[in-house]
Design a protein around this motif. Structure first.
Motif, short mmCIF file in Angstrom:
data_model
loop_
_atom_site.label_atom_id
_atom_site.label_comp_id
_atom_site.label_asym_id
_atom_site.label_seq_id
_atom_site.Cartn_x
_atom_site.Cartn_y
_atom_site.Cartn_z
N ARG A 39 -4.58 10.05 -5.84
CA ARG A 39 -3.67 9.62 -4.78
C ARG A 39 -4.35 8.59 -3.89
NH1 ARG A 39 -4.27 13.07 0.05
NH2 ARG A 39 -5.92 14.54 -0.40
N MET A 40 -3.54 7.87 -3.17
CA MET A 40 -4.05 6.92 -2.19
C MET A 40 -4.37 7.71 -0.92
SD MET A 40 -3.81 3.67 -3.41
CE MET A 40 -3.52 2.58 -2.02
N ASP A 69 0.82 -1.21 0.00
CA ASP A 69 0.00 0.00 0.00
C ASP A 69 0.85 1.27 0.00
OD1 ASP A 69 -2.19 -1.70 0.10
OD2 ASP A 69 -2.39 -1.53 2.27
N CYS A 74 0.60 8.78 -8.48
CA CYS A 74 1.11 7.57 -7.85
C CYS A 74 0.39 6.40 -8.52
CB CYS A 74 0.88 7.57 -6.34
SG CYS A 74 -0.84 7.43 -5.83
N GLY A 94 1.15 4.23 -3.03
CA GLY A 94 0.82 5.62 -2.78
C GLY A 94 1.98 6.58 -2.95
N GLY A 112 -3.17 5.86 -7.35
CA GLY A 112 -3.99 6.96 -7.86
C GLY A 112 -4.33 6.81 -9.33
#
Length: 191
Positions: free
Chosen positions: A109-110, A38, A51, A42, A54
């Motif tokens: 984005r995350m 994760d 990213c 990100g 994203g």
């Protein structure tokens, strides 16, 4: 009581080709995130705000919107302006309030609490829905007007077929972006 089963109707060659092309570019995009955690998904490894997670979120949102357009037509593409704001205000940067649809930073984005598995899972759900729409829409030539916005020609229309081609092209473009981001991140490429 016996369960009833239905035999799926075979796809015509054009629909099968379109779904196959979409599957190919989707695979190129998701291959770029394979094996990442994760935090890595990100990370923004270039000067860009992009990213990998994203990009998958953006492609998901784009595909979902265009799939709704294939079914609902023009009403699926809403570009409402806040009261008292004009297109000229937006272009000049003098709008006192930005429309909600223009603020898409979260799409690229995350966000805290998001996982790559969740982002990819959502993409797979949208992809399955898109494939089902392509398989079932009555006419690929059906066309709908695009909204009256400054970046479209007045009266411009898009057929379902052309929308599918656009989704394929945009997914392929972002798969290329994802490949560059992945290579920058850890030296790995998806191809």
């Amino acid at each position: 009581m016996a369960a009833t089963t239905t035999t799926p109707t075979p796809l015509d060659p054009e629909r099968a080709d379109l779904i196959g092309a979409l599957a190919s570019v989707r695979e190129a995009l998701t291959a770029s995130v394979a094996g990442l955690g994760d935090e890595e998904a990100g990370r923004r490894p270039t000067v860009s705000a992009l990213c990998l997670g994203g990009l998958v979120k953006h492609v998901t949102a784009m595909e979902e919107t265009w799939t709704r357009f294939m079914v609902e037509g023009t009403s699926a593409l809403r570009f409402d302006l806040p009261d008292g704001v004009t297109w000229a205000d937006l272009a000049a940067g003098t709008a006192r309030e930005l429309p909600r649809w223009i603020e898409r930073e979260e799409e690229f984005r995350m966000l805290p609490g998001e996982t790559l598995a969740g982002v990819v899972g959502r993409y797979e759900e949208v992809a399955a829905r898109t494939d089902a729409v392509i398989a079932s829409v009555p006419d690929l030539s059906a066309a709908y007007a695009l909204p009256d916005v400054p970046w479209q020609e007045p009266g411009e229309v898009r057929s379902v077929r052309r929308v599918i081609a656009h989704v394929i092209a945009e997914t392929a473009q972002h798969a290329g972006h994802a490949d560059i981001l992945r290579e920058t991140l850890d030296g790995r490429t998806s191809s």
